[in-house]
Design a protein around this motif. Structure first.
Motif, PDB file in Angstrom:
ATOM      1  N   GLN A 332       2.359  18.570   7.423  1.00  0.00           N
ATOM      2  CA  GLN A 332       3.159  19.197   8.489  1.00  0.00           C
ATOM      3  C   GLN A 332       4.414  18.408   8.834  1.00  0.00           C
ATOM      4  N   TYR A 333       4.474  17.145   8.398  1.00  0.00           N
ATOM      5  CA  TYR A 333       5.630  16.294   8.737  1.00  0.00           C
ATOM      6  C   TYR A 333       6.312  15.745   7.489  1.00  0.00           C
ATOM      7  N   ASP A 334       5.695  15.962   6.352  1.00  0.00           N
ATOM      8  CA  ASP A 334       6.052  15.284   5.102  1.00  0.00           C
ATOM      9  C   ASP A 334       5.950  13.768   5.240  1.00  0.00           C
ATOM     10  N   VAL A 335       4.771  13.327   5.605  1.00  0.00           N
ATOM     11  CA  VAL A 335       4.452  11.898   5.566  1.00  0.00           C
ATOM     12  C   VAL A 335       3.737  11.641   4.246  1.00  0.00           C
ATOM     13  N   ALA A 336       4.082  10.522   3.586  1.00  0.00           N
ATOM     14  CA  ALA A 336       3.455  10.191   2.305  1.00  0.00           C
ATOM     15  C   ALA A 336       2.318   9.193   2.514  1.00  0.00           C
ATOM     16  N   PHE A 337       1.278   9.328   1.710  1.00  0.00           N
ATOM     17  CA  PHE A 337       0.208   8.333   1.702  1.00  0.00           C
ATOM     18  C   PHE A 337       0.662   7.096   0.933  1.00  0.00           C
ATOM     19  N   SER A 338       0.342   5.916   1.460  1.00  0.00           N
ATOM     20  CA  SER A 338       0.335   4.705   0.667  1.00  0.00           C
ATOM     21  C   SER A 338      -1.123   4.259   0.696  1.00  0.00           C
ATOM     22  N   LEU A 339      -1.865   4.612  -0.349  1.00  0.00           N
ATOM     23  CA  LEU A 339      -3.311   4.355  -0.344  1.00  0.00           C
ATOM     24  C   LEU A 339      -3.544   2.845  -0.453  1.00  0.00           C
ATOM     25  N   GLY A 340      -4.088   2.273   0.614  1.00  0.00           N
ATOM     26  CA  GLY A 340      -4.188   0.820   0.746  1.00  0.00           C
ATOM     27  C   GLY A 340      -5.253   0.213  -0.152  1.00  0.00           C
ATOM     28  N   ASP A 341      -4.944  -0.960  -0.686  1.00  0.00           N
ATOM     29  CA  ASP A 341      -5.943  -1.679  -1.502  1.00  0.00           C
ATOM     30  C   ASP A 341      -6.605  -2.736  -0.627  1.00  0.00           C
ATOM     31  N   GLY A 342      -7.505  -2.265   0.198  1.00  0.00           N
ATOM     32  CA  GLY A 342      -8.176  -3.125   1.174  1.00  0.00           C
ATOM     33  C   GLY A 342      -9.031  -4.198   0.531  1.00  0.00           C
ATOM     34  N   LEU A 343      -9.377  -4.004  -0.739  1.00  0.00           N
ATOM     35  CA  LEU A 343     -10.225  -4.984  -1.426  1.00  0.00           C
ATOM     36  C   LEU A 343      -9.444  -5.766  -2.476  1.00  0.00           C
TER      37      LEU A 343
END
Lengths: 581, 581
Positions: A332-343
């Motif tokens: 709805q806002y055109d926000v992109a994911f930055s899929l985090g590498d938590g590990l």
């Protein structure tokens, strides 16, 4: 369509707040979309145009012009709405104690936009439908490439244009392996230090030196207001890690986090205009024990927050279980994911282990789920990795994540040099970018030791710009080496002023030169301090060129040499060079 | 034989002039040969022993003890002789003008040694005969490897031990791909700046930070005396480029150079104790025209001197035509060749071109000729090379030169960052070392701009030490990663003091930490400034470890988790950490 074949008017920019890095630098605007470049004027009458990120400059209390408003309105698929009411808690404990927001955004307040019911605002959505947006044309001009390449890469998910409709001040840019390697700079206050002015100054400083995006990682007080000042003044996309603010809202108690609190925080940030958000949805319950025998366990702050939550509740990561809802919000806002590498590994000993690669598998699954919603995605990577294991990281990510842009922190290739980790990581960064990483998150000299100050931000950005450019050159990116050649040519021709103005950091280059040869005429001298005035290897090379220029075989050359050698002696053996000659 | 299985007494060193880098550092001596190491005492009672290069320390006017005199005498294959008389010209125009040597070496003067008639002093000669010298044993202890590996690698030419009998102060070290990657630091005055004290100070400073060899590239006045002070105070091998001094002797007029003047200069330096010499014998007449169409032509000073000579005389390089005579001289002192790459690329545009590779073919031919005299050889490499072309340089050199050690300058992977070329080159250096380069010549931030000062020397050495170590780790060199693991473990356990003392630069690491958290208790605090006292990702990782330590499958882990999760809450949700807790 490339810059060469479009009708392009080059307008020198006249902005009251724009401060060029160097007197020889000018901001120019090309084409109908007035795309900015930095023109470097050379003393030989030529010029060299560089990709520019510093924007038109802004009065911090007013913010930047809303470049993309018209483009967004014209698409007629958004609506303005009242939006979420800002709460004291959004600015942390200090605001709660004071009973008021300690600082306020002083510029214009604009109602947020979102998609009309049933609409999808993502550039990926338009690209998949075959639509060329002004954002795509703007990017094509900046990258000097065909706009169809931009559209097709965005449509396939191999590139993203992070562009929240509520951050219309931003100048569109693209992150993908077919384009120039990009650099991100982290700023933000923390529990142990804080000042909104400082952070806005760091933003301006970081873009001045060429950062392509900025992440606001604030964790202290006044988070909401700090972010507002940053976004309103940022010509580059802004990224955040919403779990940091959510944690502040639950008094730092990870187990008190809920999906509702997190979702409310995400919407708060969508309405402000955050362009991409790091979401640690890959830290699954079953991966947590895999970190138990690591040398440094979990070092990602977001990763350990989610691991803490999983441990406390013995439930699956709520970012994973509610991932589809996040996709519905982002589109709805055109926000992109930055899929985090938590590990991600925090020590070379932990590189490429089961925990890291298990999470990467899950990030690949989430990438495809986001694409079903036409939401743009990039995937984050390590960290600390021995140089021989660096390439494997990007090869696996590109394979498993179907070419989604890889966004890595370094990686650092050794752990033994705290204070120099901008360098230990630049080695890994240039290497991983050469193999296909699209964006590099900078590391400053303060990594592991403290919070970067203004100088650290500059050192970090310049170190990463040279790493990213080294990768562009290694990849044979069209035109990338032109910059190297322009500077080397200036060096060979003793055009010292041009050598300085073409440098990533003209001031430092000139200051270092002047330490040894401060005299003004040394700027035009046909020698340098390495060999001194009497003898210069560059000069003799020019003699060689004068004799043998043009294509010529060694044999042909040898024939001509006898007579040339006599001339050479007659010419007074011009291996000597006089100062200023 | 390794350090583990030899009888080793560890003696803390008591030298009046030895200054450790950090209070937690001690110089210790191991084994019968009293081989030095730096012991880092840790706060948890453990210690970590590091390879040490700084020597016992010396009074600059007295020089170092003559460690190897007894070993050399015992071989009974050398004789002392009167030696060449030092001439005013050896110290340049200033001495000629003054009619006297402006500076004198103040320490003991010892008659030079050379081989008895028919003898060959090179370590390669002994190694080929199957003899294990004390130098080889010393090296094996330093490298913690089997002495037979040292002997066989030296015998095959794949490694060298640069050890002029007239530099008995040096602590033997080895350069070869099977051993730790080494670093060289260049010092030396020039026509535009000069001071013997400065250069001796730079030497001491460079070895303090870990350089493995030092090259004296002086080109100004007092060259002979400066070199004497440097050699007498150097515990590491000293390299030179004799053509620089020879050029001074002919008033900087390359075409006036003769084999006789050069030979006399080489003998002068052999008698002083220079351990290896850069000889640009591969710059052949027929290669010179191949540089005509380069972006930056010939950038090697020695290369352009010889090219200038070839042009002026239209004759073949006299270093090439007299190469066998050089071998006969070198074997009498055990001086090693560093075959110079006079045609190395000076811009990324010129990398791996016909001129460079043509010269490398000739250096391969000269390597085998030197080996016929049992003279030790290493081969020099570039320069400026795009990252994708770096590996090819070492692969071709190792193949063509039959594994002779490769010694490269960087390479720099982009030309656009003057002022930051220690970093542009560290990227290339770590990469080329990972692929088999044995020694890296440092590049300082002043490269292309000016002469390095004390700070630049330190920055250059530390940048190259981290690059060399990154390569050792990437190569899986035995024990290399132990250092990384020791530091990362200290980091994970919040042993800040150990993190500092294990760093390549403890002072900078501690200073950067204190900029954000100066308080003394922050040195023991279980948090850092990145997350602040309230929350710390390292701490939660330790909670994970407490729960799941030991080998355990995710499934087993999950079973145990439910109850653990309750404990976790009972434990007061220890994701919080209190300062100093």
């Amino acid at each position: 369509m490339t810059i060469q074949d479009i009708r392009t008017e080059t307008t020198p920019f006249e902005g009251p707040f724009h401060k060029p890095v160097h007197p020889a630098h000018f901001r120019i605007l090309k084409g109908d979309l007035q795309v900015p470049f930095t023109r470097v004027e050379l003393t030989n009458g030529d010029h060299f145009d560089r990709y520019a990120t510093e924007g038109p400059g802004s009065d911090p209390e007013v913010g930047l012009p809303r470049l993309r408003d018209a483009w967004i309105a014209e698409r007629d698929d958004t609506e303005t709405y009242e939006g979420r009411e800002v709460q004291l808690l959004d600015n942390g404990k200090a605001a709660l104690r004071a009973g008021t927001h300690r600082e306020e955004w002083k510029g214009e307040r604009v109602a947020p936009r979102r998609a009309k019911p049933g609409k999808n605002l993502s550039q990926m959505h338009y690209a998949k439908r075959g639509e060329i947006t002004p954002e795509m044309e703007y990017v094509a001009l900046r990258e000097n490439c065909d706009v169809e390449l931009v559209r097709s890469e965005v449509a396939s998910g191999r590139a993203i244009i992070p562009n929240n409709v509520n951050h219309p001040e931003s100048e569109p840019m693209i992150i993908g392996r077919r384009f120039l390697v990009k650099v991100n700079a982290n700023i933000g206050n923390s529990a142990v230090t804080s000042s909104i002015q400082e952070e806005v100054d760091k933003l301006t400083w970081a873009i001045t030196w060429g950062t392509d995006t900025v992440m606001d990682l604030s964790t202290g007080d006044d988070i909401h207001t700090t972010r507002e000042w940053i976004i309103r003044n940022s010509p580059v996309p802004i990224g955040t890690v919403p779990i940091y603010q959510a944690l502040e809202k639950v008094n730092g108690e990870a187990d008190k986090l809920t999906w509702e609190i997190f979702k409310d925080t995400v919407i708060e940030q969508c309405e402000q205009g955050v362009d991409y958000m790091t979401i640690h949805a890959g830290v699954l319950l079953r991966y947590v024990p895999l970190t138990a025998n690591r040398v440094t366990g979990i070092v990602s702050r977001g990763g350990s927050i989610m691991a803490g939550w999983c441990l406390a509740h013995h439930q699956e990561n709520f970012l994973y279980t509610h991932f589809d809802e996040l996709c519905e919000i982002f589109q709805q806002y055109d926000v992109a994911f930055s899929l985090g590498d938590g590990l991600r590994p925090g020590a070379t000993a932990d590189a490429n282990d089961a925990a890291q690669l298990g999470e990467l598998r899950t990030l690949a699954e989430l990438t495809e789920r986001a694409w079903e919603y036409d939401v743009q995605v990039m995937v984050e990577g390590p960290g600390h990795v021995p140089l021989n294991l660096v390439e494997e990281n990007v090869v696996l990510q590109q394979d498993w994540c179907k070419g989604a842009p890889f966004y890595t922190l370094g990686p650092l290739v050794t752990d033994i040099a705290p204070g120099y980790d901008h360098i230990t990581s630049a080695i890994g960064a240039a290497t991983i970018a050469m193999h296909g990483t699209a964006m590099l998150c900078y590391v400053t000299p303060k990594e592991h030791l403290g919070l970067p100050n203004r100088d650290d931000v500059k050192t970090g950005v310049i170190t990463y710009k040279l790493s990213a450019h080294a990768a562009d050159v290694a990849k044979g990116h069209p035109g990338a080496r032109d910059w190297d050649d322009a500077l080397s040519k200036a060096r060979f021709e003793f055009r010292w002023r041009d050598q300085f103005s073409l440098s990533l950091d003209p001031h430092t280059a000139e200051a270092f030169h002047d330490e040894t040869l401060p005299a003004e005429n040394a700027k035009t001298a046909h020698f340098c301090s390495m060999c001194g005035p009497k003898f210069c290897s560059m000069k003799i090379s020019q003699d060689v060129r004068d004799r043998f220029s043009g294509e010529m075989s060694p044999e042909d050359a040898a024939i001509g040499m006898k007579q040339k050698s006599e001339e050479f002696v007659e010419l007074g053996r011009s291996v000597y060079v006089e100062p200023g000659a």
